[in-house]
Design an enzyme around this catalytic site. Sequence first.
Site, PDB file in Angstrom:
ATOM      1  N   ILE A  11      65.312  43.615  48.021  1.00 15.88           N
ATOM      2  CA  ILE A  11      65.093  45.070  48.025  1.00 15.88           C
ATOM      3  C   ILE A  11      65.531  45.703  49.346  1.00 15.88           C
ATOM      4  O   ILE A  11      65.746  46.905  49.435  1.00 15.88           O
ATOM      5  CB  ILE A  11      63.619  45.470  47.739  1.00 15.88           C
ATOM      6  CG1 ILE A  11      62.651  44.797  48.712  1.00 15.88           C
ATOM      7  CG2 ILE A  11      63.248  45.197  46.295  1.00 15.88           C
ATOM      8  CD1 ILE A  11      61.255  45.406  48.698  1.00 15.88           C
TER       9      ILE A  11
ATOM     10  N   ALA B 234      58.094  43.897  44.198  1.00 12.25           N
ATOM     11  CA  ALA B 234      58.592  42.872  45.131  1.00 12.25           C
ATOM     12  C   ALA B 234      57.736  42.839  46.385  1.00 12.25           C
ATOM     13  O   ALA B 234      57.493  43.869  47.015  1.00 12.25           O
ATOM     14  CB  ALA B 234      60.039  43.182  45.500  1.00 12.25           C
TER      15      ALA B 234
ATOM     16  N   THR C  79      47.616  46.970  46.410  1.00  9.90           N
ATOM     17  CA  THR C  79      46.448  46.103  46.297  1.00  9.90           C
ATOM     18  C   THR C  79      45.178  46.779  46.812  1.00  9.90           C
ATOM     19  O   THR C  79      45.245  47.657  47.681  1.00  9.90           O
ATOM     20  CB  THR C  79      46.714  44.808  47.106  1.00  9.90           C
ATOM     21  OG1 THR C  79      45.516  44.052  47.188  1.00  9.90           O
ATOM     22  CG2 THR C  79      47.174  45.101  48.523  1.00  9.90           C
ATOM     23  N   ASP C  80      44.042  46.295  46.324  1.00 12.29           N
ATOM     24  CA  ASP C  80      42.756  46.799  46.838  1.00 12.29           C
ATOM     25  C   ASP C  80      42.488  46.293  48.262  1.00 12.29           C
ATOM     26  O   ASP C  80      41.613  46.825  48.952  1.00 12.29           O
ATOM     27  CB  ASP C  80      41.602  46.400  45.904  1.00 12.29           C
ATOM     28  CG  ASP C  80      41.445  44.893  45.696  1.00 12.29           C
ATOM     29  OD1 ASP C  80      42.256  44.116  46.255  1.00 12.29           O
ATOM     30  OD2 ASP C  80      40.517  44.492  44.976  1.00 12.29           O
ATOM     31  N   GLU C  81      43.235  45.271  48.699  1.00  9.54           N
ATOM     32  CA  GLU C  81      42.951  44.679  50.016  1.00  9.54           C
ATOM     33  C   GLU C  81      43.221  45.641  51.165  1.00  9.54           C
ATOM     34  O   GLU C  81      42.750  45.428  52.282  1.00  9.54           O
ATOM     35  CB  GLU C  81      43.766  43.390  50.214  1.00  9.54           C
ATOM     36  CG  GLU C  81      43.449  42.344  49.173  1.00  9.54           C
ATOM     37  CD  GLU C  81      43.850  40.930  49.566  1.00  9.54           C
ATOM     38  OE1 GLU C  81      44.193  40.702  50.740  1.00  9.54           O
ATOM     39  OE2 GLU C  81      43.820  40.061  48.688  1.00  9.54           O
TER      40      GLU C  81
ATOM     41  N   TYR D  50      48.894  40.176  55.458  1.00  4.22           N
ATOM     42  CA  TYR D  50      49.349  40.612  54.130  1.00  4.22           C
ATOM     43  C   TYR D  50      48.878  42.034  53.835  1.00  4.22           C
ATOM     44  O   TYR D  50      49.678  42.920  53.508  1.00  4.22           O
ATOM     45  CB  TYR D  50      48.835  39.656  53.041  1.00  4.22           C
ATOM     46  CG  TYR D  50      48.895  40.253  51.645  1.00  4.22           C
ATOM     47  CD1 TYR D  50      50.115  40.489  51.024  1.00  4.22           C
ATOM     48  CD2 TYR D  50      47.727  40.597  50.958  1.00  4.22           C
ATOM     49  CE1 TYR D  50      50.176  41.061  49.753  1.00  4.22           C
ATOM     50  CE2 TYR D  50      47.776  41.167  49.689  1.00  4.22           C
ATOM     51  CZ  TYR D  50      49.001  41.394  49.088  1.00  4.22           C
ATOM     52  OH  TYR D  50      49.054  41.968  47.839  1.00  4.22           O
TER      53      TYR D  50
ATOM     54  N   SER E  99      50.485  44.680  55.904  1.00  6.68           N
ATOM     55  CA  SER E  99      51.866  45.009  55.518  1.00  6.68           C
ATOM     56  C   SER E  99      51.870  45.851  54.236  1.00  6.68           C
ATOM     57  O   SER E  99      52.693  46.755  54.077  1.00  6.68           O
ATOM     58  CB  SER E  99      52.713  43.741  55.354  1.00  6.68           C
ATOM     59  OG  SER E  99      52.272  42.983  54.239  1.00  6.68           O
ATOM     60  N   LYS E 100      50.947  45.572  53.319  1.00 10.54           N
ATOM     61  CA  LYS E 100      50.873  46.391  52.097  1.00 10.54           C
ATOM     62  C   LYS E 100      50.389  47.804  52.445  1.00 10.54           C
ATOM     63  O   LYS E 100      50.862  48.796  51.874  1.00 10.54           O
ATOM     64  CB  LYS E 100      49.938  45.750  51.072  1.00 10.54           C
ATOM     65  CG  LYS E 100      50.458  44.489  50.417  1.00 10.54           C
ATOM     66  CD  LYS E 100      51.735  44.668  49.610  1.00 10.54           C
ATOM     67  CE  LYS E 100      51.512  45.387  48.309  1.00 10.54           C
ATOM     68  NZ  LYS E 100      52.763  45.427  47.479  1.00 10.54           N
TER      69      LYS E 100
ATOM     70  N   ASN F  58      44.404  39.827  40.144  1.00  7.74           N
ATOM     71  CA  ASN F  58      44.896  39.569  38.789  1.00  7.74           C
ATOM     72  C   ASN F  58      44.814  38.083  38.461  1.00  7.74           C
ATOM     73  O   ASN F  58      44.909  37.231  39.348  1.00  7.74           O
ATOM     74  CB  ASN F  58      46.379  39.944  38.682  1.00  7.74           C
ATOM     75  CG  ASN F  58      46.631  41.435  38.581  1.00  7.74           C
ATOM     76  OD1 ASN F  58      47.568  41.859  37.935  1.00  7.74           O
ATOM     77  ND2 ASN F  58      45.812  42.243  39.214  1.00  7.74           N
TER      78      ASN F  58
ATOM     79  N   PRO G 205      39.545  22.839  46.054  1.00  2.00           N
ATOM     80  CA  PRO G 205      39.135  23.329  47.381  1.00  2.00           C
ATOM     81  C   PRO G 205      38.521  24.723  47.340  1.00  2.00           C
ATOM     82  O   PRO G 205      39.146  25.669  46.872  1.00  2.00           O
ATOM     83  CB  PRO G 205      40.460  23.352  48.155  1.00  2.00           C
ATOM     84  CG  PRO G 205      41.519  23.531  47.116  1.00  2.00           C
ATOM     85  CD  PRO G 205      41.000  22.962  45.830  1.00  2.00           C
TER      86      PRO G 205
END
Length: 384
Positions: A85, A107, A159-161, A185, A188-189, A215, A240
């Site tokens: 992208i 992506a 994302t909800d994060e 992560y 960055s989102k 998900n 784990p």
Amino acid sequence: MRRMVQAMLLTPAPKAKILAIFGIDMRTCHLITGGAGFIGSCHVLRTRAAGVPVVTVDKLTYAGNLDNLCSLANDTKHCFVQGDIGNDELMAHLMRTHQPTAVINFAAESHVDRSILDPDAFVRTNVLGTCALLRVTLDYWYNLPQDHREAFRFLHVSTDEVYGSLCLGDAPFTENTPYAPNSPYSASKAASDHLVRAFHETHGLPVLITNCSNNYGPRQFPEKLIPLIICHALERQTLPIYGKGDYIRDWLHVKDHCEAIDMVLRRGTVGRTYNVGGRAERTNLDVVHSICAALDRLRPHSDGPYAKLMAFVADRPGHDFRYAIDCTRIERELEWKPRHTFDQGIEDTVSWYLDNQAWAERARGGQYRDWIARQYAGYERVGE
Ligand code: NAD
Ligand code: DAU
């Protein structure tokens, strides 16, 4: 149409592998990025089932898997392009050639644990890649005829994060919860969401953003909790569980997520964010017990219950304790509701992995084994 195919052949896409070029009119198509991944492939299949032509662009990182799209091998209204992208030239070429009416951006580098070890890759794709895609889309959109400009949409899947972490008893995240990402992560989102919003505020690009919870379902790469547990259980390996397993996630079946994306794309208010969630909060221990119980029913083992393989291991650094989504907006405005219950969805997902062990075997190639060895090496088995 013949002219369009010739144009593509005469002007090969820069640094891209085009696996299929078809003799049909792709105008009115959707351009879907990250469409060989877990959620993206579900969305490509859904969009094609609805009769909409699709151009799928995917870099085919370790998480991208063409097996996910194999049912479209002879579909003359689907075109797969291997590319990044962040490759302006390629993306501009594809937009000029196919004239998409919507771009849906799945992506991303998507695994929190990997972002702790290699954050740069997350900045490259999730931040810089999204920014490049926005620039190219803006240029394409500016040059569309007026009626096409009005109908066009750029939907960014997030994302909800980005909202950070909740304690027990805290109210779930709404669309107005301030961003407080904790992992590379989610940071960055969050950056990518801000860029998408900024392109709307600054340039009027007709964007939509969805922020979804965890998900699960078919074709999820087996580095994530649910498929990892299923695959490890079938191989009689340790299951784990980070920390004490009391972390909480809200789980949503991937098909419900894709239905929500469809509804937001068709009827969402431009410039808005929509939270998407399953109203299915579970501790990780609950999730792993559910998987083990499903396996005990569907594939009982002579050594006894699968739960015997569970082990507490060293925790993820900066582990967010709880995510929970308030999805009132999408429920009220668009009348979306999840169709799958968690219990049935997990049973179906375990069945899918049992029926598709060859898929999992191919997905878990050398690179995957290296990742597992690196991530779980030296992890202590703290007890059951
Ligand atoms: P995934 O890792 O399974 O798939 C990501 C896909 O993107 C892969 O096919 C990969 O090859 C491709 N890709 C990576 N970098 C690329 C680049 N530079 N150019 C083109 N393609 C590239 O991820 P997923 O779980 O399917 O998540 C899809 C999207 O949904 C992500 O944006 C993620 O942040 C978001 N999301 C995921 C979840 C979840 O629970 N999995 C929940 C909410 C939101
Ligand atoms: O909330 C949405 C997010 O959900 C998405 O944006 C991400 O792309 C997706 O990966 C997912 O992030 P999580 O970190 O929540 O998912 P993961 O499957 O990695 O982990 C789920 C929970 O299980 C989390 O609390 C960590 C824990 N876990 C995970 C693994 C891989 C374990 O206990 N053991 C493990 O081996």
